[in-house]
Design an enzyme around this catalytic site. Structure first.
Site, mmCIF file in Angstrom:
data_model
loop_
_atom_site.group_PDB
_atom_site.id
_atom_site.type_symbol
_atom_site.label_atom_id
_atom_site.label_comp_id
_atom_site.label_asym_id
_atom_site.label_seq_id
_atom_site.Cartn_x
_atom_site.Cartn_y
_atom_site.Cartn_z
ATOM 1 C CE1 TYR A 1 -3.642 2.584 0.996
ATOM 2 C CE2 TYR A 1 -2.033 3.331 2.608
ATOM 3 C CZ TYR A 1 -3.208 3.529 1.913
ATOM 4 O OH TYR A 1 -3.933 4.665 2.127
ATOM 5 C CE LYS B 1 -3.122 5.592 -1.410
ATOM 6 N NZ LYS B 1 -4.134 6.187 -2.277
HETATM 7 C C1 UD1 Z 1 -3.854 4.838 9.318
HETATM 8 C C2 UD1 Z 1 -4.641 4.579 8.066
HETATM 9 C C3 UD1 Z 1 -3.840 3.814 7.067
HETATM 10 C C4 UD1 Z 1 -2.539 4.548 6.808
HETATM 11 C C5 UD1 Z 1 -1.803 4.820 8.118
HETATM 12 C C6 UD1 Z 1 -0.609 5.728 7.849
HETATM 13 C C7 UD1 Z 1 -6.958 4.514 8.697
HETATM 14 C C8 UD1 Z 1 -8.164 3.668 8.885
HETATM 15 N N1 UD1 Z 1 -5.846 3.859 8.391
HETATM 16 O O1 UD1 Z 1 -3.559 3.618 9.972
HETATM 17 O O2 UD1 Z 1 -4.567 3.698 5.861
HETATM 18 O O3 UD1 Z 1 -1.728 3.762 6.019
HETATM 19 O O4 UD1 Z 1 -2.657 5.512 9.009
HETATM 20 O O5 UD1 Z 1 0.139 5.929 8.987
HETATM 21 O O6 UD1 Z 1 -7.012 5.735 8.776
HETATM 22 N N2 UD1 Z 1 -6.649 0.332 17.087
HETATM 23 C C9 UD1 Z 1 -7.105 -0.304 18.232
HETATM 24 N N3 UD1 Z 1 -8.288 -0.984 18.161
HETATM 25 C C10 UD1 Z 1 -9.035 -1.062 17.009
HETATM 26 C C11 UD1 Z 1 -8.555 -0.398 15.846
HETATM 27 C C12 UD1 Z 1 -7.351 0.286 15.923
HETATM 28 O O7 UD1 Z 1 -6.453 -0.279 19.283
HETATM 29 O O8 UD1 Z 1 -10.107 -1.691 17.024
HETATM 30 C C13 UD1 Z 1 -5.378 1.071 17.160
HETATM 31 C C14 UD1 Z 1 -4.406 0.621 16.093
HETATM 32 O O9 UD1 Z 1 -3.696 -0.514 16.506
HETATM 33 C C15 UD1 Z 1 -3.552 1.893 15.949
HETATM 34 C C16 UD1 Z 1 -4.527 3.040 16.223
HETATM 35 O O10 UD1 Z 1 -5.630 2.441 16.895
HETATM 36 O O11 UD1 Z 1 -2.519 1.905 16.874
HETATM 37 C C17 UD1 Z 1 -5.010 3.720 14.949
HETATM 38 O O12 UD1 Z 1 -5.468 2.694 14.094
HETATM 39 P P1 UD1 Z 1 -6.167 3.006 12.665
HETATM 40 O O13 UD1 Z 1 -7.312 3.923 12.854
HETATM 41 O O14 UD1 Z 1 -6.434 1.677 12.054
HETATM 42 O O15 UD1 Z 1 -5.090 3.828 11.862
HETATM 43 P P2 UD1 Z 1 -3.544 3.582 11.535
HETATM 44 O O16 UD1 Z 1 -3.073 2.261 11.985
HETATM 45 O O17 UD1 Z 1 -2.820 4.773 12.089
#
Ligand code: UD1
Length: 307
Positions: free
Chosen positions: A145, A149
């Site tokens: 990905y 990009k």
């Molecule tokens: C985001 C982007 C991704 C991009 C990346 C760049 C989204 C959805 N994803 O990923 O496309 O490549 O930034 O840095 O915006 N978490 C939990 N519980 C959950 C879901 C998530 O604890 O149920 C945690 C994850 O482990 C992470 C944080 O929340 O540490 C943010 O997660 P997420 O919203 O998926 O975004 P990124 O991983 O930052």
């Protein structure tokens, strides 16, 4: 004025479409509805919507030839890093080839567009320690990905310079707001948090919650995109973020206050290969006239009201 928004039925795309319609622009959407939903577009009666795959070159070329677009916003993509690891070939065809063939057609047919905007991701920065990320910080794309990009960004900018095309790239950090689909474990964490708080479901916290992110409310993203278009800020890359670093623990705390009740948090191991800390320097955007309208508290308040 006429605009094409690929991925216009998706989370960010549909907000952009609504904004463009409010500006009196004729909007055409191309979306295969793999992630998006036509219902996301408020003013859909005023928009031409094609349910099509951006990989359909013949369709895309005919559309570009016949419509005379001023603005092209390329948002169509497989937005999940995990998906790109599971099916790298297919995601490459969408996240890279489809963009390149659109650009190539614009060049070859000498279409007189005013701006081609490509949406990239903070994923290009990878896990390198320097923070905040500036657009000229080192990159380290770690997944198919992120590689797609980054490579596509380079093409978009090279086409701009080599063939004198008005192209620009943006790197989204963590975008949240109404319309983001919470259904997959790889959905944005704030959409998952919203649905857990709403339905009193347990929330799985990956890691100890000390990981940090830079969250930007979708309306501020649209403000930034529109600024880039109206200022004709071409041949550059812009971080699209809030510029504030917050830990997941403090985000949960803020959201619990907004929602008025506690979240049932269940701890799990941290996700493999994840970025630990992320925050952007948004000086370039600010120089263009951008200012944050939505603090996390205000954005979460609005999101929660509509949940
Ligand atoms: C985001 C982007 C991704 C991009 C990346 C760049 C989204 C959805 N994803 O990923 O496309 O490549 O930034 O840095 O915006 N978490 C939990 N519980 C959950 C879901 C998530 O604890 O149920 C945690 C994850 O482990 C992470 C944080 O929340 O540490 C943010 O997660 P997420 O919203 O998926 O975004 P990124 O991983 O930052």
């Amino acid at each position: 004025m006429k605009a094409l928004v690929t991925g216009g039925a998706g989370f960010i795309g549909s907000h952009l479409v609504d904004h463009l319609v409010r500006q009196g622009i004729d909007v055409v959407v191309v979306d295969d509805l793999s992630m998006g939903d036509v219902e996301n577009i408020k003013n859909r009666d005023l928009v031409t919507i094609y349910i099509e795959d951006v990989r359909n070159e013949r369709f895309m070329q005919q559309l570009l030839q016949q419509e005379n677009f001023d603005y092209i916003y390329f948002l169509a993509a497989v937005a999940s890093v995990a998906d790109s690891i599971e099916r790298p070939g297919e995601t490459h065809a969408i996240n890279h080839n489809a963009v390149l063939s659109t650009l190539e057609f614009i060049r070859a047919a000498k279409l007189p567009i005013k701006q081609f905007l490509f949406t990239s991701s903070a994923a290009v920065y990878g896990n390198l320690p320097e923070l905040p990320k500036r657009e000229d910080s080192r990159v380290d794309p770690l997944s198919p990905y992120a590689i797609d990009k980054y490579a596509t960004e380079r093409y978009v900018l090279a086409y701009g310079k080599l063939y004198d095309l008005p192209t620009v790239c943006v790197r989204f950090f963590n975008v949240y707001g109404p319309g983001q689909n919470p259904s997959s474990p790889y959905s944005g964490v704030l959409s998952i948090l919203t649905s857990c708080l709403e339905d009193n479901k347990p929330f799985t916290l990956y890691g100890d919650g000390s990981q940090t992110r830079d969250f930007i409310y979708v309306e501020d993203v649209i403000q930034a995109l529109w600024l880039i278009t109206t200022k004709q800020a071409n041949h550059q890359v812009f971080n699209i973020a809030n510029g504030h670093e917050l830990s997941l623990n403090s985000i949960i705390e803020i959201y619990e206050k907004v929602a008025g009740h506690q979240l049932d948090v269940q701890m799990a191991a941290g996700r493999e290969g994840e970025v630990k800390h992320s925050v952007a320097n948004i000086g370039k955007l600010i120089n263009l006239g951008y200012s944050t309208h939505w603090s996390l508290k205000k954005g979460l308040g609005q999101y929660w009201k509509g949940a």
